[in-house]
Design a protein around this motif. Structure first.
Motif, PDB file in Angstrom:
ATOM      1  N   ALA A   2     -14.798  -2.134   1.239  1.00 48.66           N
ATOM      2  CA  ALA A   2     -14.957  -2.812  -0.041  1.00 48.66           C
ATOM      3  C   ALA A   2     -15.014  -1.815  -1.191  1.00 48.66           C
ATOM      4  O   ALA A   2     -14.477  -2.074  -2.272  1.00 48.66           O
ATOM      5  N   ARG A   3     -15.623  -0.648  -0.969  1.00 53.33           N
ATOM      6  CA  ARG A   3     -15.737   0.346  -2.037  1.00 53.33           C
ATOM      7  C   ARG A   3     -14.399   1.052  -2.265  1.00 53.33           C
ATOM      8  O   ARG A   3     -14.060   1.387  -3.403  1.00 53.33           O
ATOM      9  N   THR A   4     -13.630   1.282  -1.208  1.00 55.74           N
ATOM     10  CA  THR A   4     -12.283   1.829  -1.380  1.00 55.74           C
ATOM     11  C   THR A   4     -11.414   0.850  -2.153  1.00 55.74           C
ATOM     12  O   THR A   4     -10.659   1.237  -3.057  1.00 55.74           O
ATOM     13  N   GLU A  55      -1.698  -6.376  -7.603  1.00 63.57           N
ATOM     14  CA  GLU A  55      -2.433  -7.493  -8.213  1.00 63.57           C
ATOM     15  C   GLU A  55      -3.173  -7.036  -9.471  1.00 63.57           C
ATOM     16  O   GLU A  55      -3.180  -7.741 -10.488  1.00 63.57           O
ATOM     17  N   ALA A  56      -3.771  -5.839  -9.409  1.00 66.27           N
ATOM     18  CA  ALA A  56      -4.485  -5.322 -10.581  1.00 66.27           C
ATOM     19  C   ALA A  56      -3.527  -5.058 -11.735  1.00 66.27           C
ATOM     20  O   ALA A  56      -3.844  -5.327 -12.902  1.00 66.27           O
ATOM     21  N   ARG A 105      -1.925  -2.085   2.255  1.00 65.90           N
ATOM     22  CA  ARG A 105      -2.950  -2.975   1.709  1.00 65.90           C
ATOM     23  C   ARG A 105      -3.428  -2.484   0.341  1.00 65.90           C
ATOM     24  O   ARG A 105      -3.647  -3.278  -0.571  1.00 65.90           O
ATOM     25  N   LEU A 106      -3.596  -1.167   0.207  1.00 68.50           N
ATOM     26  CA  LEU A 106      -4.006  -0.620  -1.085  1.00 68.50           C
ATOM     27  C   LEU A 106      -2.949  -0.878  -2.152  1.00 68.50           C
ATOM     28  O   LEU A 106      -3.274  -1.148  -3.313  1.00 68.50           O
ATOM     29  N   VAL A 115      -1.162   8.144 -10.015  1.00 72.88           N
ATOM     30  CA  VAL A 115      -1.121   8.370  -8.570  1.00 72.88           C
ATOM     31  C   VAL A 115      -2.527   8.215  -8.007  1.00 72.88           C
ATOM     32  O   VAL A 115      -3.495   8.747  -8.575  1.00 72.88           O
ATOM     33  N   ILE A 116      -2.638   7.496  -6.909  1.00 68.58           N
ATOM     34  CA  ILE A 116      -3.908   7.342  -6.194  1.00 68.58           C
ATOM     35  C   ILE A 116      -3.737   7.974  -4.823  1.00 68.58           C
ATOM     36  O   ILE A 116      -2.893   7.534  -4.036  1.00 68.58           O
ATOM     37  N   GLN A 117      -4.520   9.013  -4.546  1.00 61.83           N
ATOM     38  CA  GLN A 117      -4.322   9.823  -3.341  1.00 61.83           C
ATOM     39  C   GLN A 117      -5.590   9.868  -2.485  1.00 61.83           C
ATOM     40  O   GLN A 117      -6.572  10.498  -2.842  1.00 61.83           O
ATOM     41  N   PRO A 118      -5.604   9.205  -1.318  1.00 64.01           N
ATOM     42  CA  PRO A 118      -6.732   9.364  -0.397  1.00 64.01           C
ATOM     43  C   PRO A 118      -6.742  10.771   0.198  1.00 64.01           C
ATOM     44  O   PRO A 118      -5.690  11.321   0.547  1.00 64.01           O
ATOM     45  N   VAL A 119      -7.938  11.359   0.294  1.00 62.60           N
ATOM     46  CA  VAL A 119      -8.107  12.723   0.792  1.00 62.60           C
ATOM     47  C   VAL A 119      -9.154  12.730   1.899  1.00 62.60           C
ATOM     48  O   VAL A 119     -10.256  12.191   1.728  1.00 62.60           O
ATOM     49  N   ILE A 120      -8.808  13.345   3.012  1.00 67.87           N
ATOM     50  CA  ILE A 120      -9.722  13.416   4.146  1.00 67.87           C
ATOM     51  C   ILE A 120     -10.525  14.714   4.060  1.00 67.87           C
ATOM     52  O   ILE A 120      -9.959  15.809   4.087  1.00 67.87           O
ATOM     53  N   THR A 121     -11.840  14.588   3.945  1.00 66.93           N
ATOM     54  CA  THR A 121     -12.742  15.729   3.899  1.00 66.93           C
ATOM     55  C   THR A 121     -13.589  15.763   5.168  1.00 66.93           C
ATOM     56  O   THR A 121     -13.496  14.866   6.008  1.00 66.93           O
TER      57      THR A 121
END
Length: 259
Positions: A90-92, A131-132, A124-125, A106-112
């Motif tokens: 939900a927070r993502t 929609e936004a 899904r993102l 640009v929206i970039q997921p980063v694995i830490t």
């Protein structure tokens, strides 16, 4: 006032173009919005501006549109990227939705090392971002990047891009390192940029922050600007909205009369 639906379409837009809508969008127009043939619809595709169309045919099985006139020329968004460590679902979702509303390119997921959730469904993102964008008058969609490790992200860094590292930790003992060694306020950094050039990235860490090795590496890089967002430790989703708001208010397109 009657609400005119606004849709993103992946098709060329020009006067006279005829479009068959995918099932989901047809369902939205006909069954949710209860629109009939002849009703107006606004369209954008991220390339050709915004256009007015009308529903040519509508049924429970589908809908077609006829494009009529251009309402707005195509405009872009600032060269601003948000990199964030995925958190709970939900927070993502919230981060992606608000980043789109706030004009991120640009929206970039980063694995830490402390990332809570490494499984990210970019399809899904993208649906959430679409929609936004439809709801906020945006004329383009943000690019949703596939997840990358922090190490890979930094190794492939563009030469002309600044990285704002939201670093709430200190260098001392105790929770979050105490008060010593804290970064400077983000607003101070932004207000110094009298003639900013190149792109900008905002990096938000996971719940619990970056580990000591990651933090030390980030602070050692010449293109990184460590900043703080105030005296309180913010959740990742709150920090993303706060940082993006500051950047847009000082360096972004909130200064434009057309915004």
């Amino acid at each position: 006032m009657t609400q005119i639906p606004r849709l993103f379409v992946d098709a060329a837009l020009h006067a006279g173009a005829r479009l068959e809508l995918p099932r989901e969008q047809a369902h939205y127009l006909v069954n949710v919005m209860r629109k009939e043939a002849g009703a107006p619809v606004r369209l954008f595709n991220g390339r050709d501006g915004e256009w007015q169309a009308v529903i040519g045919a509508a049924s429970r099985k589908g809908a077609s549109l006829v494009v009529e006139t251009r309402l707005r020329e195509q405009t872009g968004v600032p060269r601003l990227r948000l990199c964030f460590a995925p958190v709970k679902k939900a927070r993502t979702d919230f981060i992606v939705e608000k980043a789109t509303e706030l004009g991120v390119a640009v929206i970039q997921p980063v694995i830490t090392r402390r990332t809570q959730s490494e499984r990210v469904r970019t399809d899904r993102l993208l649906a959430l971002a679409t929609e936004a964008a439809e709801q906020t008058e945006r004329l383009c969609l943000p690019v949703i990047g596939e997840p990358v490790t922090l190490e890979r992200l930094l190794a492939d860094w563009p030469e002309d891009e600044h990285l704002i590292f939201c670093d709430e930790a200190g260098d001392g003992e105790g929770a979050w390192g105490g008060a010593s060694g804290r970064a400077r306020p983000m607003l101070d950094l932004l207000e110094e940029q009298t003639a900013p050039s190149g792109g900008w990235t905002i990096l938000i860490g996971p719940e619990g922050g970056f580990d000591e090795t990651e933090r030390a590496h980030l602070r050692s890089l010449p293109f990184v600007h460590p900043v703080t967002l105030g005296p309180r430790i913010l959740r990742a989703d709150t920090a993303a909205v706060a940082a993006l708001t500051l950047w847009q208010g000082v360096l972004g397109d909130w200064q434009s009369a057309d915004a």
